[in-house]
Design a protein around this motif. Structure first.
Motif, mmCIF file in Angstrom:
data_model
loop_
_atom_site.group_PDB
_atom_site.id
_atom_site.type_symbol
_atom_site.label_atom_id
_atom_site.label_comp_id
_atom_site.label_asym_id
_atom_site.label_seq_id
_atom_site.Cartn_x
_atom_site.Cartn_y
_atom_site.Cartn_z
ATOM 1 N N PRO A 1 -34.902 18.416 3.377
ATOM 2 C CA PRO A 1 -35.889 17.329 3.334
ATOM 3 C C PRO A 1 -36.011 16.583 4.654
ATOM 4 N N ARG A 2 -34.913 16.511 5.407
ATOM 5 C CA ARG A 2 -34.942 15.768 6.668
ATOM 6 C C ARG A 2 -35.924 16.394 7.652
ATOM 7 N N TYR A 3 -35.929 17.736 7.701
ATOM 8 C CA TYR A 3 -36.857 18.433 8.596
ATOM 9 C C TYR A 3 -38.300 18.139 8.192
ATOM 10 N N VAL A 4 -38.584 18.205 6.891
ATOM 11 C CA VAL A 4 -39.951 17.981 6.414
ATOM 12 C C VAL A 4 -40.401 16.559 6.726
ATOM 13 N N ILE A 5 -39.512 15.600 6.498
ATOM 14 C CA ILE A 5 -39.868 14.206 6.799
ATOM 15 C C ILE A 5 -40.110 14.021 8.291
ATOM 16 N N ASN A 6 -39.319 14.683 9.121
ATOM 17 C CA ASN A 6 -39.543 14.601 10.570
ATOM 18 C C ASN A 6 -40.930 15.115 10.936
ATOM 19 N N ARG A 7 -41.354 16.213 10.287
ATOM 20 C CA ARG A 7 -42.670 16.788 10.590
ATOM 21 C C ARG A 7 -43.800 15.932 10.014
ATOM 22 N N ILE A 8 -43.577 15.331 8.855
ATOM 23 C CA ILE A 8 -44.581 14.413 8.304
ATOM 24 C C ILE A 8 -44.712 13.200 9.222
ATOM 25 N N SER A 9 -43.572 12.713 9.709
ATOM 26 C CA SER A 9 -43.582 11.575 10.635
ATOM 27 C C SER A 9 -44.363 11.918 11.894
ATOM 28 N N SER A 10 -44.162 13.150 12.380
ATOM 29 C CA SER A 10 -44.890 13.589 13.570
ATOM 30 C C SER A 10 -46.391 13.595 13.313
ATOM 31 N N ALA A 11 -46.799 14.074 12.136
ATOM 32 C CA ALA A 11 -48.229 14.092 11.782
ATOM 33 C C ALA A 11 -48.791 12.676 11.682
ATOM 34 N N LEU A 12 -47.989 11.753 11.124
ATOM 35 C CA LEU A 12 -48.432 10.353 10.991
ATOM 36 C C LEU A 12 -48.616 9.697 12.350
ATOM 37 N N ILE A 13 -47.685 9.975 13.266
ATOM 38 C CA ILE A 13 -47.736 9.365 14.589
ATOM 39 C C ILE A 13 -48.906 9.900 15.407
ATOM 40 N N ARG A 14 -49.174 11.194 15.280
ATOM 41 C CA ARG A 14 -50.159 11.845 16.140
ATOM 42 C C ARG A 14 -51.602 11.667 15.680
ATOM 43 N N THR A 15 -51.825 11.288 14.428
ATOM 44 C CA THR A 15 -53.190 11.248 13.914
ATOM 45 C C THR A 15 -54.033 10.174 14.601
ATOM 46 N N ASP A 16 -55.275 10.524 14.882
ATOM 47 C CA ASP A 16 -56.228 9.546 15.428
ATOM 48 C C ASP A 16 -57.005 8.870 14.310
ATOM 49 N N ALA A 17 -56.959 9.449 13.117
ATOM 50 C CA ALA A 17 -57.670 8.874 11.975
ATOM 51 C C ALA A 17 -56.759 7.885 11.253
ATOM 52 N N ASP B 1 -52.889 18.670 7.806
ATOM 53 C CA ASP B 1 -52.188 18.066 8.947
ATOM 54 C C ASP B 1 -50.680 18.296 8.825
ATOM 55 N N ILE B 2 -50.161 18.147 7.597
ATOM 56 C CA ILE B 2 -48.719 18.308 7.380
ATOM 57 C C ILE B 2 -48.307 19.768 7.540
ATOM 58 N N LEU B 3 -49.089 20.684 6.986
ATOM 59 C CA LEU B 3 -48.769 22.105 7.126
ATOM 60 C C LEU B 3 -48.802 22.539 8.587
ATOM 61 N N ARG B 4 -49.761 22.008 9.334
ATOM 62 C CA ARG B 4 -49.865 22.321 10.767
ATOM 63 C C ARG B 4 -48.622 21.818 11.503
ATOM 64 N N SER B 5 -48.184 20.614 11.139
ATOM 65 C CA SER B 5 -47.005 20.026 11.766
ATOM 66 C C SER B 5 -45.743 20.808 11.400
ATOM 67 N N LEU B 6 -45.655 21.260 10.141
ATOM 68 C CA LEU B 6 -44.511 22.070 9.710
ATOM 69 C C LEU B 6 -44.455 23.376 10.493
ATOM 70 N N LYS B 7 -45.619 23.969 10.686
ATOM 71 C CA LYS B 7 -45.687 25.229 11.425
ATOM 72 C C LYS B 7 -45.272 25.028 12.882
ATOM 73 N N ASP B 8 -45.779 23.976 13.526
ATOM 74 C CA ASP B 8 -45.421 23.693 14.923
ATOM 75 C C ASP B 8 -43.930 23.449 15.075
ATOM 76 N N GLY B 9 -43.334 22.820 14.074
ATOM 77 C CA GLY B 9 -41.915 22.468 14.161
ATOM 78 C C GLY B 9 -40.969 23.640 14.023
ATOM 79 N N LEU B 10 -41.436 24.745 13.467
ATOM 80 C CA LEU B 10 -40.551 25.901 13.279
ATOM 81 C C LEU B 10 -40.032 26.427 14.610
#
Length: 632
Positions: free
Chosen positions: A412-428, A435-444
């Motif tokens: 879960p820690r990895y997933v939360i880190n990637r969700i956090s990354s998506a939240l920080i990076r969004t312009d909307a 957005d979350i799936l894209r972030s999960l993929k980038d984090g691999l």
């Protein structure tokens, strides 16, 4: 200020909890409430049990004490409470074992221990969890330990209790020097367990073996006073401030126990088996405490393989704490962690966390040996969904297929880190599942412990999670559009019911316009039933089920309506959506919608916002995405 008054009230409440009296007065308390003398193990079990227990239809128990913070581990927690805490509370031999929680990183082991610690702190402030100790004792000793062994049996019979420990060296000397051996005059006070104050709760964390001293566990000589008292065996020249000393009457957490130097582990042998440990130049010191350790599977296997540790093997109870394997519970973990952040102002579109949870759970599941069972089906069964042709007993068989299922996969820690990354990076002002799936993929690519083979497997799981989300997204828009055609949906259902009634009763159906008698419309009925996977062989049973439901409603004087049968409603919605598919495609994908299309779009967006938890922006994004799916 109200907050200052609240502080003053808190001080007054704390004062009311305080109690101090003689040993004689304490005996009166014991007579009235023998529970105050319970063991540390019994106290923990009592605390958990009093928070509430729910039992489901299969007899599985859910302990509400843990339900606020830990999700999806009901089976592991039930086993932990029943096989360890309950047995230990009944003074069975289990209490003479170290409790070792073994599981993957970020699986909830530390959270579980932290909850027990915090719970004990709060419980010791209640009447049921009250704890009394010899005043001034560095180990907050149970006052009854002062009673000489020769007369203990008389006290035990009269008070209905058991006395097991010996008084610590410090209190033994004080009893002799300050009270002239008069136990009844010794001062007793109520104590409150506190990790911060080091009362009844200790934590030991291994560090560099070269610098860490056994004194961290058992206390040490006070060299500043040894010249005054003249002997290392004088209790006044010894600091009883080790973690084992301070955790007496409560709990000691042994962090990463198996990383610890062997000399620290040997010290636990007599503590677990006999309830005492060796410190300084004193006789064995009694301690009533629960020892909880935690480790991962690799370290545990190495520990077991080392023959030098055999004496400890039998003194450890291993409780596996795997990852959660339920999508709905995993979603709750992410919700809990996100609520603790400062990014709550960014909207997370519905089903986004669920999509992330689908990915996580798929990585933790093992392929079943059962023919025709894929991971998606297994995931749904584990989450409590009913799949046609699969019974509850089959689910239990699936769960017992692999003993180590849930001990590997994405944490879960990895997933939360990637969700956090998506939240920080969004312009909307929102993020969605994509957005979350894209972030999960980038984090691999950045994950240090993932092999190339695992990466390919996880990418496949991301694709499966995307497919699951696509189905949800289309269904979400489908429901919103169908609502705008609610009359059409009701009319379609009434038509279906008329045909089903005629089919089941071997009747013909009248054309409402011409009055002509016709055979039931098989094509219409099948076009609806096929939407929810009703096969040709199963159609008769399904229609009879509908008719029985209709009759039951009629007997009770209730009207069978659009929401009376969930599967039929789903079938009607899907059928109507297919009929409306072209309208949806045109409406959602039109770059310059006309007045009618714009009106329909606004109605659907309003529906998504009001009833499904979207914001106008995330609802608009959902419509655009579904439009692109329908146009492929």
């Amino acid at each position: 200020m109200d907050i200052l008054k609240r502080l003053a009230d808190h001080r007054e409440q704390e004062k009311k909890l305080l109690w101090e009296g003689t040993f004689t007065e304490y005996l009166e308390i014991v007579k009235q409430n023998p529970q105050v003398t319970q063991t540390a193990h019994s106290r923990v079990y009592d605390m958990i049990r009093r928070a509430g227990v729910e039992t489901d239809s299969n007899g599985n128990k859910k302990y509400l004490f843990f339900s606020r913070e830990i999700f999806g581990l009901d089976y592991a927690i039930e086993r932990l409470v029943e096989e360890y805490f309950h047995s230990a509370a009944r003074r069975l031999d289990v209490r003479k074992r170290i409790l070792l929680l073994m599981g993957p990183v970020s699986g909830g082991k530390s959270t579980l221990v932290a909850m027990v610690k915090k719970g004990l702190e709060e419980y010791s402030r209640t009447d049921e969890g009250a704890i009394y100790a010899i005043k001034g004792c560095p180990m907050h000793e149970e006052p009854l330990n002062l009673i000489p062994k020769e007369v203990r049996s008389d006290f035990e019979k009269e008070l209905g209790i058991r006395i097991e420990g010996n008084v610590c060296p410090s209190c033994r000397q004080r009893l002799r020097d300050e009270y002239n051996g008069r136990i009844e005059d010794m001062v007793v006070e109520r104590v409150f367990l506190s990790e911060d104050e080091r009362v009844g709760i200790g934590t030991f964390s291994p560090s560099d073996p070269k610098s860490q001293d056994i004194a961290d566990l058992t206390g040490s000589i006070d060299f500043a006073t040894i010249t005054e008292y003249g002997s290392e065996s004088d209790p006044r020249a010894y600091r009883f401030d080790g973690e084992l000393n301070k955790a007496n009457r409560g709990l000691m957490e042994f962090q990463e126990m198996l990383k610890c130097d062997e000399k620290f582990l040997w010290n636990l042998l007599s503590l677990t088996q006999e309830g005492n440990f060796k410190a300084g130049r004193f006789a064995l010191i009694s301690a009533d405490e629960l020892i909880i350790a935690h480790t991962n599977e690799t370290e545990y296997r190495n520990f077991i393989a080392n023959k030098r540790n055999e004496a400890l093997h039998s003194r450890i109870i291993v409780m596996p704490i795997p990852y959660n394997l339920q999508v709905s519970e995993e979603e709750k973990i992410y919700e809990k962690l996100i609520k603790q952040s400062d990014l709550s102002h960014i909207h997370i579109a519905p089903h986004s966390l669920r999509t992330a949870a689908v990915f996580s759970i798929l990585t933790r599941l093992k392929d079943s040996k059962r023919q025709g069972m894929d991971l998606i089906q297994k995931m749904r069964l584990y989450d409590g969904e009913a799949l046609e042709g699969i019974k509850d007993i089959d689910v239990e068989e699936l769960k017992s297929e692999f003993y180590d299922e849930g001990l590997n996969g994405i944490d879960p820690r990895y997933v939360i880190n990637r969700i956090s990354s998506a939240l920080i990076r969004t312009d909307a002002d929102y993020i969605n599942a994509l957005d979350i799936l894209r972030s999960l993929k980038d984090g691999l690519d950045q994950h240090p412990s993932i092999t190339a083979e695992q990466r390919e497997r996880y990418l496949n799981f991301i694709a499966l999670a995307r497919k699951e989300y696509d189905d949800i997204a289309k269904k979400e828009v489908q429901k919103a559009f169908v609502y705008s055609y609610e009359e059409s949906a009701k009319s379609l259902m009434d038509n279906y019911l008329d045909n089903v009634e005629a089919y089941c009763n071997w009747h013909k159906i009248k054309d409402p316009l011409t009055g002509e008698e016709m055979e039931p419309d098989e094509k219409l009925m099948r076009s609806i039933e096929e939407q929810i996977g009703i096969s040709e062989n199963a159609k008769k049973a399904f229609r009879e089920e509908i008719l029985i439901r209709l009759s039951a409603y009629a007997r009770k004087g209730k009207r069978f309506d659009y929401n009376s049968h969930e599967r039929l409603r789903e079938a009607i919605q899907k059928k109507l959506f297919i009929d409306l598919k072209d309208i949806v495609k045109i409406t959602t994908s039109a770059k310059t919608p006309d007045e009618g299309q714009l009106k329909r779009m606004n109605e659907v967006i309003a529906r998504l916002v009001e009833d499904y938890g979207y914001t106008p922006a995330s609802a608009n994004g959902l419509l655009r995405y579904v439009g692109s799916l329908l146009n492929r």
